[in-house]
Design an enzyme around this catalytic site. Structure first.
Site, PDB file in Angstrom:
ATOM      1  N   GLY A  80      55.676 -24.225 -22.158  1.00  0.00           N
ATOM      2  CA  GLY A  80      55.289 -23.137 -21.851  1.00  0.00           C
ATOM      3  C   GLY A  80      53.823 -23.554 -20.643  1.00  0.00           C
ATOM      4  O   GLY A  80      53.268 -22.884 -20.563  1.00  0.00           O
ATOM      5  N   ASN A  93      54.242 -22.389 -17.309  1.00  0.00           N
ATOM      6  CA  ASN A  93      53.607 -20.908 -17.374  1.00  0.00           C
ATOM      7  C   ASN A  93      52.557 -19.824 -17.810  1.00  0.00           C
ATOM      8  O   ASN A  93      51.677 -19.095 -17.918  1.00  0.00           O
ATOM      9  CB  ASN A  93      55.257 -20.046 -16.876  1.00  0.00           C
ATOM     10  CG  ASN A  93      55.066 -20.401 -15.287  1.00  0.00           C
ATOM     11  OD1 ASN A  93      54.865 -19.708 -14.721  1.00  0.00           O
ATOM     12  ND2 ASN A  93      56.992 -20.871 -15.758  1.00  0.00           N
ATOM     13  N   ASN A 150      59.922 -11.371 -15.750  1.00  0.00           N
ATOM     14  CA  ASN A 150      60.543 -12.377 -15.330  1.00  0.00           C
ATOM     15  C   ASN A 150      60.788 -12.981 -14.620  1.00  0.00           C
ATOM     16  O   ASN A 150      59.624 -12.373 -13.233  1.00  0.00           O
ATOM     17  CB  ASN A 150      62.128 -12.483 -15.756  1.00  0.00           C
ATOM     18  CG  ASN A 150      62.497 -13.575 -16.105  1.00  0.00           C
ATOM     19  OD1 ASN A 150      62.084 -14.320 -16.823  1.00  0.00           O
ATOM     20  ND2 ASN A 150      63.582 -14.075 -15.394  1.00  0.00           N
ATOM     21  N   HIS A 153      61.961 -16.391 -12.241  1.00  0.00           N
ATOM     22  CA  HIS A 153      62.629 -17.086 -11.764  1.00  0.00           C
ATOM     23  C   HIS A 153      62.314 -18.388 -10.760  1.00  0.00           C
ATOM     24  O   HIS A 153      61.992 -18.079  -9.757  1.00  0.00           O
ATOM     25  CB  HIS A 153      63.983 -16.211 -11.366  1.00  0.00           C
ATOM     26  CG  HIS A 153      65.024 -17.038 -11.481  1.00  0.00           C
ATOM     27  ND1 HIS A 153      65.924 -17.468 -12.352  1.00  0.00           N
ATOM     28  CD2 HIS A 153      66.201 -17.261 -10.326  1.00  0.00           C
ATOM     29  CE1 HIS A 153      66.956 -18.011 -12.001  1.00  0.00           C
ATOM     30  NE2 HIS A 153      66.932 -18.300 -10.894  1.00  0.00           N
ATOM     31  N   ASP A 182      68.591 -11.170 -13.844  1.00  0.00           N
ATOM     32  CA  ASP A 182      67.674 -11.183 -13.217  1.00  0.00           C
ATOM     33  C   ASP A 182      68.005 -10.497 -11.795  1.00  0.00           C
ATOM     34  O   ASP A 182      67.492 -10.690 -10.093  1.00  0.00           O
ATOM     35  CB  ASP A 182      68.175 -12.805 -12.405  1.00  0.00           C
ATOM     36  CG  ASP A 182      67.481 -14.490 -13.107  1.00  0.00           C
ATOM     37  OD1 ASP A 182      65.815 -14.090 -13.650  1.00  0.00           O
ATOM     38  OD2 ASP A 182      68.497 -14.506 -13.632  1.00  0.00           O
TER      39      ASP A 182
HETATM   40  C1  GAR Z   1      60.228 -22.002 -15.179  1.00  0.00           C
HETATM   41  O1  GAR Z   1      60.289 -22.994 -14.588  1.00  0.00           O
HETATM   42  C2  GAR Z   1      60.685 -20.950 -15.004  1.00  0.00           C
HETATM   43  O2  GAR Z   1      60.383 -20.225 -14.067  1.00  0.00           O
HETATM   44  C3  GAR Z   1      61.964 -20.415 -16.029  1.00  0.00           C
HETATM   45  O3  GAR Z   1      62.226 -22.083 -16.338  1.00  0.00           O
HETATM   46  C4  GAR Z   1      60.923 -22.521 -16.674  1.00  0.00           C
HETATM   47  C5  GAR Z   1      60.060 -22.517 -17.412  1.00  0.00           C
HETATM   48  O4  GAR Z   1      59.227 -23.973 -17.792  1.00  0.00           O
HETATM   49  N1  GAR Z   1      63.109 -19.769 -16.230  1.00  0.00           N
HETATM   50  C6  GAR Z   1      64.164 -19.453 -15.529  1.00  0.00           C
HETATM   51  O5  GAR Z   1      65.101 -20.649 -15.428  1.00  0.00           O
HETATM   52  C7  GAR Z   1      64.491 -18.239 -16.142  1.00  0.00           C
HETATM   53  N2  GAR Z   1      66.007 -17.961 -15.791  1.00  0.00           N
HETATM   54  P1  GAR Z   1      57.713 -23.512 -18.687  1.00  0.00           P
HETATM   55  O6  GAR Z   1      58.428 -23.562 -20.112  1.00  0.00           O
HETATM   56  O7  GAR Z   1      56.788 -24.849 -18.602  1.00  0.00           O
HETATM   57  O8  GAR Z   1      57.015 -22.521 -18.314  1.00  0.00           O
END
Ligand code: GAR
Length: 204
Positions: A13, A15, A109, A111, A152
Protein backbone atom coordinates in the site's frame (compact mmCIF):
# COMPACT_ATOMS: atom_id res chain seq x y z
CA UNK A 1 -20.12 17.01 -2.95
CA UNK A 2 -16.66 15.51 -3.30
CA UNK A 3 -16.26 12.45 -5.51
CA UNK A 4 -16.25 9.35 -3.32
CA UNK A 5 -13.22 7.21 -4.07
CA UNK A 6 -12.50 3.58 -3.23
CA UNK A 7 -8.86 2.48 -3.34
CA UNK A 8 -8.37 -1.23 -4.09
CA UNK A 9 -5.24 -2.84 -2.64
CA UNK A 10 -3.66 -6.26 -2.12
CA UNK A 11 -0.27 -5.59 -0.55
CA UNK A 12 1.99 -3.03 1.06
CA UNK A 13 0.00 0.00 0.00
CA UNK A 14 2.74 2.56 -0.65
CA UNK A 15 0.62 3.98 -3.48
CA UNK A 16 -2.33 4.14 -1.10
CA UNK A 17 -0.06 6.06 1.29
CA UNK A 18 0.80 8.52 -1.48
CA UNK A 19 -2.94 9.07 -2.01
CA UNK A 20 -3.59 9.52 1.72
CA UNK A 21 -0.71 12.02 1.96
CA UNK A 22 -1.92 13.91 -1.12
CA UNK A 23 -5.42 14.13 0.33
CA UNK A 24 -4.04 15.40 3.66
CA UNK A 25 -2.00 18.03 1.80
CA UNK A 26 -5.12 19.23 -0.03
CA UNK A 27 -3.93 17.95 -3.38
CA UNK A 28 -7.10 15.98 -4.19
CA UNK A 29 -9.49 18.89 -3.64
CA UNK A 30 -12.57 17.34 -5.27
CA UNK A 31 -12.17 13.76 -4.05
CA UNK A 32 -12.46 11.90 -0.78
CA UNK A 33 -11.04 8.43 -0.10
CA UNK A 34 -14.18 6.86 1.36
CA UNK A 35 -13.15 3.19 1.34
CA UNK A 36 -10.02 1.03 1.13
CA UNK A 37 -10.91 -2.43 -0.15
CA UNK A 38 -8.40 -5.25 0.07
CA UNK A 39 -8.44 -8.63 -1.65
CA UNK A 40 -6.20 -9.95 1.15
CA UNK A 41 -6.99 -9.89 4.88
CA UNK A 42 -3.32 -9.45 5.87
CA UNK A 43 -2.44 -6.63 3.46
CA UNK A 44 -0.35 -3.98 5.23
CA UNK A 45 -2.29 -1.39 3.23
CA UNK A 46 -5.23 -1.97 5.61
CA UNK A 47 -3.14 -0.71 8.52
CA UNK A 48 -2.30 2.44 6.57
CA UNK A 49 -6.04 3.02 5.97
CA UNK A 50 -6.87 2.45 9.64
CA UNK A 51 -4.13 4.86 10.71
CA UNK A 52 -5.76 7.49 8.48
CA UNK A 53 -9.27 6.66 9.82
CA UNK A 54 -10.50 5.51 6.41
CA UNK A 55 -13.18 2.77 6.37
CA UNK A 56 -11.87 -0.61 5.17
CA UNK A 57 -13.34 -3.77 3.71
CA UNK A 58 -11.79 -7.14 2.95
CA UNK A 59 -13.13 -9.26 0.11
CA UNK A 60 -10.83 -12.28 0.07
CA UNK A 61 -10.74 -13.87 -3.34
CA UNK A 62 -9.79 -17.27 -2.00
CA UNK A 63 -12.94 -17.35 0.12
CA UNK A 64 -15.17 -16.81 -2.92
CA UNK A 65 -16.51 -19.63 -5.11
CA UNK A 66 -15.59 -17.79 -8.29
CA UNK A 67 -14.98 -14.40 -9.85
CA UNK A 68 -18.71 -13.70 -10.03
CA UNK A 69 -19.13 -14.02 -6.27
CA UNK A 70 -15.91 -12.02 -5.69
CA UNK A 71 -17.16 -9.10 -7.77
CA UNK A 72 -20.68 -9.29 -6.33
CA UNK A 73 -19.24 -8.82 -2.84
CA UNK A 74 -17.06 -5.95 -4.04
CA UNK A 75 -20.06 -4.24 -5.67
CA UNK A 76 -22.08 -4.49 -2.49
CA UNK A 77 -19.26 -2.79 -0.52
CA UNK A 78 -19.08 -0.06 -3.15
CA UNK A 79 -22.77 0.69 -3.03
CA UNK A 80 -22.80 0.59 0.80
CA UNK A 81 -20.18 3.37 0.74
CA UNK A 82 -21.64 5.37 -2.16
CA UNK A 83 -18.48 4.95 -4.26
CA UNK A 84 -18.28 6.84 -7.57
CA UNK A 85 -14.68 6.20 -8.60
CA UNK A 86 -12.14 3.40 -8.07
CA UNK A 87 -8.34 3.58 -7.89
CA UNK A 88 -6.43 0.31 -8.27
CA UNK A 89 -3.24 0.71 -6.22
CA UNK A 90 -1.41 -2.59 -6.30
CA UNK A 91 -4.65 -4.58 -6.64
CA UNK A 92 -3.60 -8.00 -7.84
CA UNK A 93 -6.85 -9.26 -9.39
CA UNK A 94 -8.11 -8.65 -12.91
CA UNK A 95 -11.65 -7.24 -12.99
CA UNK A 96 -14.15 -8.69 -15.49
CA UNK A 97 -15.62 -6.85 -18.48
CA UNK A 98 -18.96 -6.90 -16.68
CA UNK A 99 -17.41 -5.07 -13.73
CA UNK A 100 -15.37 -2.51 -15.67
CA UNK A 101 -18.41 -1.65 -17.86
CA UNK A 102 -20.20 -0.42 -14.73
CA UNK A 103 -17.56 2.30 -14.20
CA UNK A 104 -16.56 3.66 -17.60
CA UNK A 105 -13.65 6.11 -17.22
CA UNK A 106 -14.12 5.84 -13.46
CA UNK A 107 -11.50 3.20 -12.67
CA UNK A 108 -7.80 4.10 -12.64
CA UNK A 109 -4.81 1.81 -12.37
CA UNK A 110 -1.12 2.44 -11.78
CA UNK A 111 1.20 0.09 -13.65
CA UNK A 112 4.97 0.01 -13.06
CA UNK A 113 6.18 0.22 -16.68
CA UNK A 114 5.74 2.38 -19.75
CA UNK A 115 2.68 0.75 -21.31
CA UNK A 116 2.59 -0.92 -23.88
CA UNK A 117 5.85 -2.49 -22.65
CA UNK A 118 5.78 -5.18 -19.96
CA UNK A 119 2.04 -5.12 -19.31
CA UNK A 120 -1.05 -7.29 -19.55
CA UNK A 121 -1.91 -10.56 -17.82
CA UNK A 122 1.01 -11.99 -15.82
CA UNK A 123 2.86 -8.67 -15.52
CA UNK A 124 2.43 -7.41 -12.00
CA UNK A 125 4.58 -6.26 -9.10
CA UNK A 126 8.24 -7.30 -9.20
CA UNK A 127 7.69 -9.42 -12.31
CA UNK A 128 7.36 -6.27 -14.37
CA UNK A 129 10.79 -5.04 -13.25
CA UNK A 130 12.35 -8.49 -13.73
CA UNK A 131 11.06 -8.47 -17.31
CA UNK A 132 12.37 -4.95 -17.99
CA UNK A 133 15.83 -5.82 -16.64
CA UNK A 134 16.07 -9.13 -18.47
CA UNK A 135 15.02 -7.46 -21.74
CA UNK A 136 17.75 -4.90 -21.20
CA UNK A 137 15.74 -1.71 -21.71
CA UNK A 138 17.54 1.45 -20.59
CA UNK A 139 14.42 3.39 -19.67
CA UNK A 140 11.29 2.19 -17.89
CA UNK A 141 8.71 4.08 -15.85
CA UNK A 142 5.11 4.07 -14.73
CA UNK A 143 1.72 4.59 -16.32
CA UNK A 144 -1.65 5.61 -14.92
CA UNK A 145 -4.50 4.57 -17.18
CA UNK A 146 -8.24 4.04 -17.21
CA UNK A 147 -9.30 0.44 -16.69
CA UNK A 148 -11.45 -1.30 -19.27
CA UNK A 149 -11.96 -4.96 -20.21
CA UNK A 150 -8.43 -5.35 -21.59
CA UNK A 151 -5.78 -5.86 -18.86
CA UNK A 152 -3.61 -2.68 -18.87
CA UNK A 153 -5.35 -1.72 -22.13
CA UNK A 154 -7.40 1.35 -21.19
CA UNK A 155 -6.66 4.94 -22.23
CA UNK A 156 -3.43 6.34 -20.80
CA UNK A 157 -3.74 9.38 -18.51
CA UNK A 158 -0.18 10.00 -17.31
CA UNK A 159 3.25 8.45 -17.87
CA UNK A 160 6.70 9.19 -16.55
CA UNK A 161 10.04 7.69 -17.59
CA UNK A 162 12.63 6.39 -15.11
CA UNK A 163 16.22 5.50 -16.04
CA UNK A 164 17.64 2.08 -15.39
CA UNK A 165 21.02 2.19 -13.67
CA UNK A 166 24.01 -0.12 -13.62
CA UNK A 167 23.61 -2.78 -10.92
CA UNK A 168 19.81 -2.47 -10.64
CA UNK A 169 17.98 -5.43 -9.13
CA UNK A 170 14.20 -5.81 -9.55
CA UNK A 171 13.79 -4.55 -5.97
CA UNK A 172 16.00 -1.49 -6.44
CA UNK A 173 14.29 -0.64 -9.72
CA UNK A 174 10.82 -1.12 -8.24
CA UNK A 175 11.63 1.37 -5.49
CA UNK A 176 13.01 3.96 -7.93
CA UNK A 177 9.96 3.65 -10.21
CA UNK A 178 7.70 4.15 -7.19
CA UNK A 179 9.60 7.16 -5.85
CA UNK A 180 10.21 8.92 -9.16
CA UNK A 181 6.97 8.06 -10.93
CA UNK A 182 4.11 6.12 -9.27
CA UNK A 183 3.78 8.14 -6.06
CA UNK A 184 3.69 11.36 -8.09
CA UNK A 185 1.48 10.27 -10.98
CA UNK A 186 -1.21 8.37 -9.11
CA UNK A 187 -2.34 11.22 -6.80
CA UNK A 188 -2.18 13.64 -9.73
CA UNK A 189 -4.37 11.46 -11.98
CA UNK A 190 -6.73 10.72 -9.10
CA UNK A 191 -7.22 14.44 -8.47
CA UNK A 192 -7.86 15.07 -12.19
CA UNK A 193 -10.49 12.35 -12.50
CA UNK A 194 -12.18 13.22 -9.17
CA UNK A 195 -12.55 16.81 -10.39
CA UNK A 196 -13.94 15.69 -13.75
CA UNK A 197 -16.54 13.46 -12.08
CA UNK A 198 -17.52 16.19 -9.63
CA UNK A 199 -18.00 18.66 -12.48
CA UNK A 200 -20.11 16.16 -14.42
CA UNK A 201 -22.39 15.87 -11.40
CA UNK A 202 -22.85 19.62 -11.02
CA UNK A 203 -23.58 20.02 -14.76
CA UNK A 204 -26.51 17.60 -14.50
C1 GAR B 1 3.15 -1.03 -7.47
O1 GAR B 1 4.44 -0.99 -8.03
C2 GAR B 1 2.10 -1.05 -8.57
O2 GAR B 1 2.43 -0.27 -9.67
C3 GAR B 1 2.08 -2.50 -8.93
O3 GAR B 1 2.21 -3.18 -7.70
C4 GAR B 1 2.92 -2.37 -6.76
C5 GAR B 1 2.09 -2.23 -5.51
O4 GAR B 1 2.80 -1.59 -4.49
N1 GAR B 1 0.91 -2.85 -9.65
C6 GAR B 1 0.87 -3.74 -10.63
O5 GAR B 1 1.83 -4.39 -11.00
C7 GAR B 1 -0.49 -3.89 -11.32
N2 GAR B 1 -0.36 -4.61 -12.55
P1 GAR B 1 2.07 -0.89 -3.27
O6 GAR B 1 1.12 -1.91 -2.63
O7 GAR B 1 3.19 -0.54 -2.32
O8 GAR B 1 1.34 0.33 -3.77
Amino acid sequence: MKTKIAVFVSGGGTNLQALIDAQAAGNIPDGEIALVLSSKADAYALKRAEAASIPTAVVAKKECRDGVEFEKKILSELSAHGIEMIVLAGFMSILSADFTARFPKRILNVHPSLIPSFCGAGYYGLRVHEAALSYGVKVTGATVHYVNEIPDGGQILLQRAVEIQEGDTPEILQRRVMEEAEWILLPKATAMVATRIKNEKTEK
